[in-house]
Design a protein around this motif. Structure first.
Motif, PDB file in Angstrom:
ATOM      1  N   ALA A 281       0.576  -1.654   0.352  1.00  0.00           N
ATOM      2  CA  ALA A 281       0.244  -0.151  -0.181  1.00  0.00           C
ATOM      3  C   ALA A 281       0.837   0.966   0.261  1.00  0.00           C
ATOM      4  N   ARG A 282       1.799   0.893   0.915  1.00  0.00           N
ATOM      5  CA  ARG A 282       3.155   2.322   0.965  1.00  0.00           C
ATOM      6  C   ARG A 282       3.890   3.053  -0.404  1.00  0.00           C
ATOM      7  N   LYS A 283       3.512   1.258  -1.021  1.00  0.00           N
ATOM      8  CA  LYS A 283       4.488   2.006  -2.222  1.00  0.00           C
ATOM      9  C   LYS A 283       3.895   2.491  -3.439  1.00  0.00           C
ATOM     10  N   LEU A 284       2.091   1.847  -3.298  1.00  0.00           N
ATOM     11  CA  LEU A 284       1.633   2.368  -4.256  1.00  0.00           C
ATOM     12  C   LEU A 284       1.257   3.690  -4.382  1.00  0.00           C
ATOM     13  N   ILE A 285       0.812   4.243  -2.732  1.00  0.00           N
ATOM     14  CA  ILE A 285       0.596   5.860  -3.149  1.00  0.00           C
ATOM     15  C   ILE A 285       1.895   6.188  -3.176  1.00  0.00           C
ATOM     16  N   ASP A 286       2.926   6.096  -2.603  1.00  0.00           N
ATOM     17  CA  ASP A 286       3.657   7.157  -3.045  1.00  0.00           C
ATOM     18  C   ASP A 286       4.263   6.859  -4.790  1.00  0.00           C
ATOM     19  N   SER A 287       3.632   6.064  -5.300  1.00  0.00           N
ATOM     20  CA  SER A 287       4.238   6.190  -6.770  1.00  0.00           C
ATOM     21  C   SER A 287       2.394   6.338  -7.700  1.00  0.00           C
ATOM     22  N   ALA A 288       1.642   6.637  -6.908  1.00  0.00           N
ATOM     23  CA  ALA A 288       0.014   7.155  -7.818  1.00  0.00           C
ATOM     24  C   ALA A 288       0.035   8.661  -8.456  1.00  0.00           C
ATOM     25  N   GLU A 289      -0.768   8.513  -9.390  1.00  0.00           N
ATOM     26  CA  GLU A 289      -0.628   9.654 -10.390  1.00  0.00           C
ATOM     27  C   GLU A 289      -1.912  10.666 -10.000  1.00  0.00           C
ATOM     28  N   VAL A 290      -2.742   9.196  -9.704  1.00  0.00           N
ATOM     29  CA  VAL A 290      -4.045  10.316  -8.863  1.00  0.00           C
ATOM     30  C   VAL A 290      -4.328   8.937  -7.104  1.00  0.00           C
ATOM     31  N   ILE A 291      -4.606   9.829  -6.430  1.00  0.00           N
ATOM     32  CA  ILE A 291      -5.238   9.573  -5.446  1.00  0.00           C
ATOM     33  C   ILE A 291      -6.487  10.104  -5.280  1.00  0.00           C
ATOM     34  N   VAL A 292      -7.647   8.681  -4.877  1.00  0.00           N
ATOM     35  CA  VAL A 292      -9.645   9.087  -4.429  1.00  0.00           C
ATOM     36  C   VAL A 292      -8.783   8.885  -3.329  1.00  0.00           C
ATOM     37  N   TYR A 293      -9.352   9.359  -2.028  1.00  0.00           N
ATOM     38  CA  TYR A 293      -9.836   9.271  -1.106  1.00  0.00           C
ATOM     39  C   TYR A 293     -10.662   9.774  -0.021  1.00  0.00           C
ATOM     40  N   ASP A 294     -11.113   9.054   0.917  1.00  0.00           N
ATOM     41  CA  ASP A 294     -12.381   9.975   1.289  1.00  0.00           C
ATOM     42  C   ASP A 294     -11.252  10.014   2.902  1.00  0.00           C
ATOM     43  N   GLN A 295     -11.923  10.155   3.869  1.00  0.00           N
ATOM     44  CA  GLN A 295     -11.643  10.767   5.684  1.00  0.00           C
ATOM     45  C   GLN A 295     -10.992   8.906   6.540  1.00  0.00           C
ATOM     46  N   LEU A 296     -11.681   8.279   6.358  1.00  0.00           N
ATOM     47  CA  LEU A 296     -11.224   6.957   7.248  1.00  0.00           C
ATOM     48  C   LEU A 296      -9.922   6.889   6.749  1.00  0.00           C
ATOM     49  N   PRO A 297      -9.359   7.002   5.732  1.00  0.00           N
ATOM     50  CA  PRO A 297      -7.321   6.270   6.028  1.00  0.00           C
ATOM     51  C   PRO A 297      -7.019   7.211   7.390  1.00  0.00           C
ATOM     52  N   GLY A 298      -7.605   8.202   7.619  1.00  0.00           N
ATOM     53  CA  GLY A 298      -7.060   9.225   9.263  1.00  0.00           C
ATOM     54  C   GLY A 298      -5.816  10.474   8.708  1.00  0.00           C
ATOM     55  N   GLU A 299      -6.039  11.563   9.431  1.00  0.00           N
ATOM     56  CA  GLU A 299      -4.795  12.495   8.750  1.00  0.00           C
ATOM     57  C   GLU A 299      -3.359  11.873   8.893  1.00  0.00           C
ATOM     58  N   ALA A 300      -2.983  11.133   9.675  1.00  0.00           N
ATOM     59  CA  ALA A 300      -1.467  10.936   9.044  1.00  0.00           C
ATOM     60  C   ALA A 300      -1.407  10.087   7.140  1.00  0.00           C
ATOM     61  N   ILE A 301      -2.298   9.388   7.090  1.00  0.00           N
ATOM     62  CA  ILE A 301      -1.943   8.692   6.606  1.00  0.00           C
ATOM     63  C   ILE A 301      -2.435   9.633   4.808  1.00  0.00           C
ATOM     64  N   LEU A 302      -3.374  10.994   5.124  1.00  0.00           N
ATOM     65  CA  LEU A 302      -3.622  11.000   3.942  1.00  0.00           C
ATOM     66  C   LEU A 302      -2.401  12.404   3.811  1.00  0.00           C
TER      67      LEU A 302
END
Length: 254
Positions: free
Chosen positions: A25-46
């Protein structure tokens, strides 16, 4: 699959503690071109999302959705059709009451390549951080996960409260704050003992997580007095009593 399209990753971010993100998950977030997110992952991750990524807030807040589920589905399809690699970042696990199955079906219909990246579900991790093992040799050999807030457009409930009341194991209820009293009353109505232990864990795995304990009879009133708010997990069953022994651990990140 269309070779000109990008790929969509349905990524579970876990229950909130950033150290519970999987390596993938960390690798994919770091290399993503687009991230579609909501609030549930929490501020630290967002806040850890890369500046280079296009970030789209899907904003599923209680009673205030910035995008409907249909709009989210259309958005991830649109971005993939533009040739972008898209991370659909979801709290917990994508397929555990996360509507990831609906998003995956939409991607299949659109002919878009996708991959599911499982996350640590809050159903297990949040009680664990609160000192409540969802199974325990002395207390429960079974566990079931249920939603405390069903699709409001459904004409009839999909939950069999009669059988749930008879279930001898642990019940873990997602998204049940607003309907806490109704859900507890349903269990009592079908014969579950009013003295059955109950715990509500707010902001589980975060340093400011809070636990309210009681029983089937009094937990709704206790939660009201404590001002319990979503997001929260409710645990019903004898395993809650183990919190008195194991629940002294402080949540510290880093």
């Amino acid at each position: 699959m269309n070779s000109g399209y990008g790929k969509v990753y349905l990524v579970g971010s876990g229950p909130g503690d950033p150290e519970l993100l999987t390596i993938k998950a960390r690798k994919l977030i770091d290399s993503a071109e687009v991230i579609v997110y909501d609030q549930l992952p929490g501020e630290a991750i967002l806040q850890s999302m890369p500046e280079t990524a296009e970030k789209i807030d899907a904003g599923k807040y209680a009673g205030n959705h910035k995008l409907t589920q249909t709009e989210i589905n259309d958005m991830i399809v649109k971005k993939a059709e533009e040739g972008k690699n898209v991370v659909r970042l979801k709290g917990g696990d994508p397929y555990m009451f996360g509507r990831g199955g609906e998003e995956a079906e939409k991607l299949v219909q659109a002919g878009i390549d996708f991959e599911v990246v499982p996350g640590i579900t809050s159903a297990i991790a949040v009680p664990a951080y609160a000192g409540i093992p969802v199974t325990h040799r002395d207390h429960a050999s079974m566990v079931t996960f249920i939603t405390g807030h069903e699709d409001p457009t459904k004409k009839e409930t999909g939950l069999d409260w009669e059988n749930l009341a008879r279930f001898p194991g642990t019940l873990v209820i997602f998204m049940g704050v607003k309907r806490l009293e109704q859900n507890m009353n349903a269990l009592k109505k079908y014969g579950k003992s009013p003295t059955t232990p109950v715990a509500i864990i707010e902001k589980g795995t975060h340093p400011d997580q809070r636990i309210t304990t009681g029983n089937l009879e009094n937990i709704a009133e206790k939660a009201k007095k404590a001002g319990v708010k979503a997001p929260a997990i409710t645990v019903v069953g004898d395993v809650v009593s183990v919190h008195d022994i194991l629940g002294m651990q402080e949540v510290v990140w880093g």
